[in-house]
Design a protein around this motif. Structure first.
Motif, PDB file in Angstrom:
ATOM      1  N   THR B  41       0.833  -1.206   0.000  1.00 12.89           N
ATOM      2  CA  THR B  41       0.000   0.000   0.000  1.00 12.89           C
ATOM      3  C   THR B  41       0.865   1.253   0.000  1.00 12.89           C
ATOM      4  O   THR B  41       0.597   2.203  -0.744  1.00 12.89           O
ATOM      5  CB  THR B  41      -0.946  -0.010   1.215  1.00 12.89           C
ATOM      6  OG1 THR B  41      -1.772  -1.167   1.136  1.00 12.89           O
ATOM      7  CG2 THR B  41      -1.824   1.218   1.233  1.00 12.89           C
ATOM      8  N   GLN B  85      -7.867   0.234  -0.668  1.00 15.73           N
ATOM      9  CA  GLN B  85      -8.038  -1.056  -0.013  1.00 15.73           C
ATOM     10  C   GLN B  85      -9.372  -1.142   0.724  1.00 15.73           C
ATOM     11  O   GLN B  85     -10.033  -2.166   0.715  1.00 15.73           O
ATOM     12  CB  GLN B  85      -6.872  -1.289   0.946  1.00 15.73           C
ATOM     13  CG  GLN B  85      -6.774  -2.709   1.435  1.00 15.73           C
ATOM     14  CD  GLN B  85      -5.416  -3.022   2.072  1.00 15.73           C
ATOM     15  OE1 GLN B  85      -4.498  -2.210   2.052  1.00 15.73           O
ATOM     16  NE2 GLN B  85      -5.305  -4.212   2.619  1.00 15.73           N
ATOM     17  N   ASP B 162      -5.763  -1.305  -5.040  1.00 17.83           N
ATOM     18  CA  ASP B 162      -5.167  -1.877  -3.837  1.00 17.83           C
ATOM     19  C   ASP B 162      -6.067  -2.995  -3.321  1.00 17.83           C
ATOM     20  O   ASP B 162      -7.114  -2.741  -2.748  1.00 17.83           O
ATOM     21  CB  ASP B 162      -4.985  -0.785  -2.769  1.00 17.83           C
ATOM     22  CG  ASP B 162      -4.006  -1.204  -1.681  1.00 17.83           C
ATOM     23  OD1 ASP B 162      -3.546  -2.358  -1.721  1.00 17.83           O
ATOM     24  OD2 ASP B 162      -3.720  -0.373  -0.803  1.00 17.83           O
ATOM     25  N   GLU B 163      -5.667  -4.214  -3.563  1.00 18.69           N
ATOM     26  CA  GLU B 163      -6.434  -5.406  -3.187  1.00 18.69           C
ATOM     27  C   GLU B 163      -7.900  -5.293  -3.579  1.00 18.69           C
ATOM     28  O   GLU B 163      -8.778  -5.274  -2.720  1.00 18.69           O
ATOM     29  CB  GLU B 163      -6.282  -5.675  -1.691  1.00 18.69           C
ATOM     30  CG  GLU B 163      -4.803  -5.807  -1.366  1.00 18.69           C
ATOM     31  CD  GLU B 163      -4.539  -6.413  -0.023  1.00 18.69           C
ATOM     32  OE1 GLU B 163      -5.475  -6.940   0.593  1.00 18.69           O
ATOM     33  OE2 GLU B 163      -3.364  -6.389   0.405  1.00 18.69           O
TER      34      GLU B 163
END
Ligand SMILES: Nc1ncnc2c1ncn2[C@@H]1O[C@H](COP(=O)(O)OP(=O)(O)OP(=O)(O)O)[C@@H](O)[C@H]1O
Ligand SMILES: [Mg+2]
Lengths: 246, 252
Positions: B41, B85, B162-163
């Motif tokens: 991140t 995320q 992000d994910e």
């Protein structure tokens, strides 16, 4: 205390706010929302505190007036002047610091810790200006009206309480509140109010914007916002009174 | 293409990135993988300028992004889409307004055009009839999908995720993965995805960067990853029993 650090960071925070708005229509929408929020949203608590504050001031003044040579209309004068000069602008600002300051800090703090502020930045939006400017402007515009309403309700509350308790006659009170009235006092009160509006919104936004962590830190920021805005309100109350009234 | 050179970052004296270099090609899905807390991140936030790097250089195509100030970065901002995320949807706005937000800010499209674009993007992520729900009324996976729709709404040239599929069921995960791959190829986007999902690695990874111990530990293509004897990478990718057995029997 690391107050110098906070002062410096507050200064940088404020400098970032001075920008050309990305799109004026967006800011206008935000502004309308905040005006409604701060004005309409705080009327209830302001009305309630003002009426009781006026009532207490009136009864206490009568209680303290033991000299039979002073006419009872003096109660009206004292109640009016203390409400206009101090109680409405300062006490209402302290009440609003509790209500609005904490909500600003927790709203912006939550946006910070859930990366909503980052999401704004990534889109190229000046997040501090977008989130904070409308709040500052709205508070500086609407607080004076709220305080005017508070003054009216405070004086009204004093009248009701005085008459109901039978400590001052309606005629004496009304004569008192008209006696030797200084219109500048209202101007002074509004100058104070606008200063306090600026303090509450910027200090609370500052604390919210610098929140890091999670829900626990959001709570802490919101407490700091109320504490520091209240302290600054009291300091500036003193400074402005010294500066303008002497 | 995005190029990073030797980027380093530390927080309060704790080094999180120790000089990471790589290139991320246009029209490809570039994966950054690594364990929890490995700095994925932070790396992504450095690349988009949300976190300032200590040293190093970040290049977007032929422009050096890391040297620019806030004002000079502004034109890039409108070409960058990012899926955070945690989703990072705006709580006070409903789904439609969330996706429309970047369009309101920077385009002069009419309301109908914007709404069509919003519906197009929402349909792409398999969301229909949710326009008027607020983020608090959505499930975790729905939030992720709305976040993806918001990121792709302004037609970005660079997409950072992000994910994007953590917290999604395997089926939806694959739908999201393929969606990211499809739009990357269709619109020739430079896409960077952080993930620790092995399915994604095998499904969409054109190029894979493995971050371990705060540096670039390994880098290569999907073919390389199946043949590598890098111990840490193998331990990471083939962590589960199922994966170990698959690797042993050579099914992939
Ligand atoms: N703003 C910050 N200040 C201090 N330390 C930070 C900050 N942001 C991240 N870190 C630290 O950097 C390290 C890497 O964090 P990062 O969020 O990049 O991990 P990650 O690889 O994304 O993990 P995950 O897969 O769990 O999301 C962590 O140890 C974290 O504590
Ligand atoms: Mg992460």
């Amino acid at each position: 205390m690391n107050w110098l650090f906070h002062l410096g960071r507050y200064w940088i925070f404020m400098k970032d706010l001075i920008i050309k708005p990305e799109k004026f229509s967006i800011y206008r929408k935000q502004l309308t929302r905040e005006l409604d929020n701060f004005g309409y949203g705080s009327l209830g608590i302001v009305a309630l505190t003002s009426v009781f504050m006026g009532a207490v001031i009136t009864i206490q003044t009568v209680y303290n007036l033991v000299n039979p040579l002073v006419p009872l209309s003096a109660v009206g004068i004292v109640a009016r002047d203390s409400i206009i000069l101090e109680f409405s602008p300062t006490m209402m600002s302290l009440v609003l610091a509790g209500k609005i300051g904490s909500s600003i800090a927790s709203e912006i703090g939550t946006m910070k810790v859930t990366e909503q502020v980052d999401a704004l930045e990534i889109m190229g939006i000046n997040s501090s200006a977008y989130l904070v400017l409308p709040k500052i402007v709205a508070a500086m515009v609407i607080f004076p009206f709220v305080v005017l309403i508070s003054m009216f309700l405070g004086i009204l509350g004093g009248w009701i309480a005085g008459v109901l308790a039978g400590v001052v006659s309606s005629a004496d009170y009304i004569k008192g509140i008209q006696d030797s009235f200084v219109p500048f006092n209202i101007v002074f009160a509004l100058i104070k109010t606008i200063t306090f509006a600026f303090i509450i919104t910027t200090v609370s936004a500052y604390h919210g914007y610098h929140t890091e962590g999670g829900a626990l830190e959001v709570g802490k920021s919101s407490t700091s916002a109320v504490v520091y805005s209240s302290i600054l309100i009291l300091i500036f109350d003193y400074l402005l009174t010294q500066l303008i009234l002497t | 293409m995005i190029e990073i050179k030797d980027i380093a970052k530390s927080f309060n004296g704790r080094q999180i990135l120790k000089g990471v270099s790589s290139t991320f090609e246009t029209g490809h899905v570039n994966l950054v993988i690594g364990g929890s807390g490995s700095g994925k991140t932070v790396l992504m936030k450095c690349m988009v300028g949300l976190v300032e790097i200590d040293t190093g250089e970040i290049k977007y195509d032929d422009k050096i992004f890391s040297n620019l100030d806030r004002k000079e970065r502004k034109p890039f901002r409108q070409e960058i889409g990012m899926v955070f995320q945690g989703g990072a949807l705006f709580d006070s706005l409903n789904v439609e307004k969330n996706v429309m937000f970047p369009l309101n800010m920077f385009t002069s499209m009419s309301f109908e055009e914007k709404r069509d674009r919003v519906n197009f993007c929402l349909k792409h992520v398999n969301l229909v009839n949710v326009n008027h729900l607020t983020p608090s009324e959505l499930s975790g996976g729905m939030k992720k999908r709305v976040a993806i729709a918001r990121a792709i709404a302004p037609n970005p040239k660079y997409l950072f995720c992000d994910e994007p599929n953590s917290g999604l069921d395997p089926q939806t995960s694959i739908v999201i993965d393929n969606l990211i791959k499809d739009i990357t190829e269709e619109f020739n986007i430079t896409t960077i995805v952080n993930t620790h999902d092995m399915n994604s690695v095998l499904e969409i990874g054109d190029k894979i960067l493995f971050v371990h111990k705060w540096e670039k530990w390994w880098e290569g293509t999907i073919e390389d990853i199946l043949k590598t004897d890098n111990k840490e990478l193998n331990d990471f990718i083939f962590a589960s029993k199922l994966a170990k057995n698959i690797k042993k029997t050579g099914l992939i």
